[in-house]
Design a protein around this motif. Structure first.
Motif, mmCIF file in Angstrom:
data_model
loop_
_atom_site.group_PDB
_atom_site.id
_atom_site.type_symbol
_atom_site.label_atom_id
_atom_site.label_comp_id
_atom_site.label_asym_id
_atom_site.label_seq_id
_atom_site.Cartn_x
_atom_site.Cartn_y
_atom_site.Cartn_z
ATOM 1 N N THR A 58 3.618 -3.125 -9.576
ATOM 2 C CA THR A 58 3.643 -3.494 -7.675
ATOM 3 C C THR A 58 2.609 -2.802 -7.250
ATOM 4 O O THR A 58 2.070 -3.307 -6.444
ATOM 5 N N ARG A 62 -0.091 -4.559 -5.241
ATOM 6 C CA ARG A 62 -0.756 -4.313 -4.078
ATOM 7 C C ARG A 62 -2.196 -3.779 -3.485
ATOM 8 O O ARG A 62 -2.494 -4.153 -2.448
ATOM 9 N N ALA A 65 -4.302 -6.524 -3.517
ATOM 10 C CA ALA A 65 -4.710 -7.406 -1.991
ATOM 11 C C ALA A 65 -5.929 -8.439 -1.634
ATOM 12 O O ALA A 65 -6.335 -9.206 -1.373
#
Length: 126
Positions: A58, A62, A65
């Motif tokens: 995760t 992220r 991005a």
């Protein structure tokens, strides 16, 4: 604290987690690897069942991005480059990240010897 417990604790950083524990013992991603300067980015595909991904997956997702080189992603997350490559491979296999640019040196062009010498001197100074 027992001597065996002390070796798994860094007084400044806290508990020590070995990199292979973060990648389930894998040292390389499945499929093609990731060059250090390859630019990766999240594809925008929803992650779906988040329970199958570790917290580190995760964090890497992220971090993707915005497009950035693999080496910068590892530095930003404070994770070893080998761990980041394995986690990126997992995310790539699920269609969640993709390599958006690969730096390829022009054929026949090499950096000047002075640059290579400075890099070598810098590495030796470490």
């Amino acid at each position: 604290m027992t001597p065996s417990a002390e070796r798994w604790l860094d007084r400044d950083a806290g508990p020590v987690v070995r990199p292979y524990a973060m990648t389930r013992g894998r040292t390389r991603p499945d499929g093609a690897g990731f060059e250090l300067i390859a630019v990766v980015a999240a594809t925008g595909v929803p992650a779906g069942d988040r329970l199958r991904y570790s917290p580190d997956h995760t964090r890497v997702l992220r971090g993707c991005a915005r497009p950035l080189p693999v080496v910068d992603l590892a530095a930003d997350l404070g994770l070893p480059i080998g761990v980041v490559r394995v986690l990126l491979g997992d995310l790539r296999d699920e269609g969640l990240v993709a390599v958006v640019a690969e730096a390829r040196p022009a054929e026949g062009r090499r950096p000047p010897k002075g640059v290579l010498r400075e890099v070598l001197n810098g590495l030796r100074a470490l």
